[in-house]
Design a protein around this motif. Structure first.
Motif, PDB file in Angstrom:
ATOM      1  N   ARG A 186       6.041 -39.393 -43.980  1.00 57.17           N
ATOM      2  CA  ARG A 186       6.673 -39.645 -42.681  1.00 57.17           C
ATOM      3  C   ARG A 186       5.839 -38.979 -41.595  1.00 57.17           C
ATOM      4  O   ARG A 186       5.359 -37.868 -41.776  1.00 57.17           O
ATOM      5  CB  ARG A 186       8.099 -39.095 -42.660  1.00 57.17           C
ATOM      6  N   LEU A 187       5.722 -39.647 -40.455  1.00 54.56           N
ATOM      7  CA  LEU A 187       4.925 -39.109 -39.345  1.00 54.56           C
ATOM      8  C   LEU A 187       5.654 -38.075 -38.499  1.00 54.56           C
ATOM      9  O   LEU A 187       5.027 -37.187 -37.927  1.00 54.56           O
ATOM     10  CB  LEU A 187       4.498 -40.243 -38.404  1.00 54.56           C
ATOM     11  N   ARG A 188       6.967 -38.182 -38.390  1.00 51.06           N
ATOM     12  CA  ARG A 188       7.720 -37.349 -37.439  1.00 51.06           C
ATOM     13  C   ARG A 188       7.482 -35.846 -37.597  1.00 51.06           C
ATOM     14  O   ARG A 188       7.243 -35.166 -36.588  1.00 51.06           O
ATOM     15  CB  ARG A 188       9.211 -37.657 -37.513  1.00 51.06           C
ATOM     16  N   PRO A 189       7.552 -35.281 -38.799  1.00 49.77           N
ATOM     17  CA  PRO A 189       7.315 -33.827 -38.898  1.00 49.77           C
ATOM     18  C   PRO A 189       5.915 -33.424 -38.408  1.00 49.77           C
ATOM     19  O   PRO A 189       5.758 -32.413 -37.724  1.00 49.77           O
ATOM     20  CB  PRO A 189       7.497 -33.537 -40.388  1.00 49.77           C
ATOM     21  N   PHE A 190       4.913 -34.241 -38.743  1.00 47.55           N
ATOM     22  CA  PHE A 190       3.549 -33.972 -38.278  1.00 47.55           C
ATOM     23  C   PHE A 190       3.497 -34.068 -36.752  1.00 47.55           C
ATOM     24  O   PHE A 190       2.941 -33.200 -36.080  1.00 47.55           O
ATOM     25  CB  PHE A 190       2.573 -34.967 -38.920  1.00 47.55           C
ATOM     26  N   TRP A 191       4.107 -35.120 -36.190  1.00 49.50           N
ATOM     27  CA  TRP A 191       4.118 -35.325 -34.746  1.00 49.50           C
ATOM     28  C   TRP A 191       4.772 -34.147 -34.029  1.00 49.50           C
ATOM     29  O   TRP A 191       4.275 -33.680 -33.000  1.00 49.50           O
ATOM     30  CB  TRP A 191       4.832 -36.638 -34.425  1.00 49.50           C
ATOM     31  N   ASP A 192       5.860 -33.663 -34.573  1.00 48.48           N
ATOM     32  CA  ASP A 192       6.542 -32.523 -33.965  1.00 48.48           C
ATOM     33  C   ASP A 192       5.640 -31.291 -33.933  1.00 48.48           C
ATOM     34  O   ASP A 192       5.613 -30.552 -32.937  1.00 48.48           O
ATOM     35  CB  ASP A 192       7.844 -32.208 -34.712  1.00 48.48           C
ATOM     36  N   GLU A 193       4.891 -31.061 -35.005  1.00 51.30           N
ATOM     37  CA  GLU A 193       3.954 -29.929 -35.046  1.00 51.30           C
ATOM     38  C   GLU A 193       2.839 -30.105 -34.025  1.00 51.30           C
ATOM     39  O   GLU A 193       2.477 -29.168 -33.317  1.00 51.30           O
ATOM     40  CB  GLU A 193       3.353 -29.769 -36.450  1.00 51.30           C
ATOM     41  N   VAL A 194       2.287 -31.307 -33.966  1.00 47.89           N
ATOM     42  CA  VAL A 194       1.171 -31.590 -33.060  1.00 47.89           C
ATOM     43  C   VAL A 194       1.596 -31.409 -31.603  1.00 47.89           C
ATOM     44  O   VAL A 194       0.902 -30.772 -30.820  1.00 47.89           O
ATOM     45  CB  VAL A 194       0.624 -33.020 -33.306  1.00 47.89           C
ATOM     46  N   THR A 195       2.741 -31.971 -31.241  1.00 45.25           N
ATOM     47  CA  THR A 195       3.156 -31.937 -29.832  1.00 45.25           C
ATOM     48  C   THR A 195       3.598 -30.551 -29.365  1.00 45.25           C
ATOM     49  O   THR A 195       3.677 -30.310 -28.164  1.00 45.25           O
ATOM     50  CB  THR A 195       4.272 -32.967 -29.558  1.00 45.25           C
ATOM     51  N   SER A 196       3.859 -29.663 -30.295  1.00 43.96           N
ATOM     52  CA  SER A 196       4.218 -28.301 -29.901  1.00 43.96           C
ATOM     53  C   SER A 196       3.034 -27.349 -30.054  1.00 43.96           C
ATOM     54  O   SER A 196       3.196 -26.138 -29.960  1.00 43.96           O
ATOM     55  CB  SER A 196       5.417 -27.805 -30.717  1.00 43.96           C
ATOM     56  N   SER A 197       1.842 -27.895 -30.257  1.00 46.59           N
ATOM     57  CA  SER A 197       0.641 -27.083 -30.444  1.00 46.59           C
ATOM     58  C   SER A 197      -0.230 -27.122 -29.195  1.00 46.59           C
ATOM     59  O   SER A 197       0.118 -27.768 -28.200  1.00 46.59           O
ATOM     60  CB  SER A 197      -0.167 -27.608 -31.639  1.00 46.59           C
ATOM     61  N   THR A 198      -1.378 -26.482 -29.274  1.00 45.48           N
ATOM     62  CA  THR A 198      -2.339 -26.486 -28.167  1.00 45.48           C
ATOM     63  C   THR A 198      -3.383 -27.589 -28.322  1.00 45.48           C
ATOM     64  O   THR A 198      -4.306 -27.678 -27.512  1.00 45.48           O
ATOM     65  CB  THR A 198      -3.056 -25.121 -28.080  1.00 45.48           C
ATOM     66  N   LEU A 199      -3.252 -28.430 -29.344  1.00 46.81           N
ATOM     67  CA  LEU A 199      -4.186 -29.531 -29.569  1.00 46.81           C
ATOM     68  C   LEU A 199      -3.946 -30.656 -28.567  1.00 46.81           C
ATOM     69  O   LEU A 199      -2.831 -30.845 -28.085  1.00 46.81           O
ATOM     70  CB  LEU A 199      -4.006 -30.107 -30.978  1.00 46.81           C
ATOM     71  N   GLY A 200      -4.996 -31.434 -28.299  1.00 50.10           N
ATOM     72  CA  GLY A 200      -4.825 -32.686 -27.588  1.00 50.10           C
ATOM     73  C   GLY A 200      -4.200 -33.670 -28.563  1.00 50.10           C
ATOM     74  O   GLY A 200      -4.396 -33.540 -29.781  1.00 50.10           O
ATOM     75  N   PHE A 201      -3.457 -34.630 -28.071  1.00 50.07           N
ATOM     76  CA  PHE A 201      -2.795 -35.545 -29.011  1.00 50.07           C
ATOM     77  C   PHE A 201      -2.469 -36.880 -28.357  1.00 50.07           C
ATOM     78  O   PHE A 201      -2.424 -37.000 -27.130  1.00 50.07           O
ATOM     79  CB  PHE A 201      -1.514 -34.924 -29.561  1.00 50.07           C
ATOM     80  N   SER A 202      -2.239 -37.858 -29.211  1.00 48.81           N
ATOM     81  CA  SER A 202      -1.777 -39.166 -28.780  1.00 48.81           C
ATOM     82  C   SER A 202      -0.990 -39.779 -29.930  1.00 48.81           C
ATOM     83  O   SER A 202      -1.356 -39.612 -31.102  1.00 48.81           O
ATOM     84  CB  SER A 202      -2.965 -40.076 -28.434  1.00 48.81           C
ATOM     85  N   GLY A 203       0.069 -40.476 -29.594  1.00 49.83           N
ATOM     86  CA  GLY A 203       0.855 -41.202 -30.584  1.00 49.83           C
ATOM     87  C   GLY A 203       0.991 -42.642 -30.146  1.00 49.83           C
ATOM     88  O   GLY A 203       1.271 -42.912 -28.982  1.00 49.83           O
TER      89      GLY A 203
END
Length: 175
Positions: A150-167
């Motif tokens: 599932r993507l959601r747990p990974f997405w939650d980690e990414v969006t609360s981090s200092t990384l750049g991101f896109s979904g």
């Protein structure tokens, strides 16, 4: 696959488009009609079947080493793309094409300029080009491609981090 100087790319599963006409995308929160494309830095975001949900993260100038190691992985490069297992076959079998478009009528859109848009019709510079093996493109670009249940747990980690991101197409992810 990336654009040459003076070009942007539009990715599609349809190899027969002769002219791109501005339209309001059904999923867009914007009311204005556009032709959408991407520059070289955002092309990897589109090395997927159109409807494939994907979460992408990369090292930005403000990224901490701790976040990069926790999410991307130690020694695993500067970028990771995550998809769900159920999309692997489609990623391997899709026939994806790239259209080379003149960069001139396009301008950046969005807070982070994730794409470029034109407000006028645009004709491709040539026929659609097959993108080829999407797994190989990721490998050659040094982008980690991660398969998840599932993507959601990974997405939650990414969006609360200092990384750049896109979904992209996250509404299609498993609940």
């Amino acid at each position: 696959m990336r654009p040459d100087p003076g070009q942007v790319l539009h990715f599609s599963e349809d190899p027969t488009i002769e002219r791109f006409v501005p339209h309001v995308a059904p999923t867009s929160a914007l009311a204005e009609a556009y032709v959408w494309a991407v520059g070289p830095e955002r092309c990897p975001d589109y090395w997927f079947p159109r409807q494939c949900p994907r979460a992408m993260a990369w090292r930005d100038p403000g990224t901490t080493d701790a976040d990069a190691e926790r999410i991307i992985g130690a020694g695993c490069g500067d970028r990771v793309h995550a998809v769900e297992y159920g999309w692997l076959r489609a990623i391997m079998e899709v026939r994806l094409y790239a259209y080379r478009l003149p960069a001139e009528p396009f301008e950046p859109i969005g807070e982070h300029a994730h794409a470029v848009v034109a407000r006028v019709p645009v004709e491709p510079l040539g026929p659609a080009e097959p993108v080829g093996d999407l797994l190989e493109l990721h490998e050659r670009a040094g982008i980690q491609l991660r398969l998840l249940d599932r993507l959601r747990p990974f997405w939650d980690e990414v969006t609360s981090s200092t990384l750049g991101f896109s979904g992209i197409r996250l509404r299609n992810a498993r609940r």
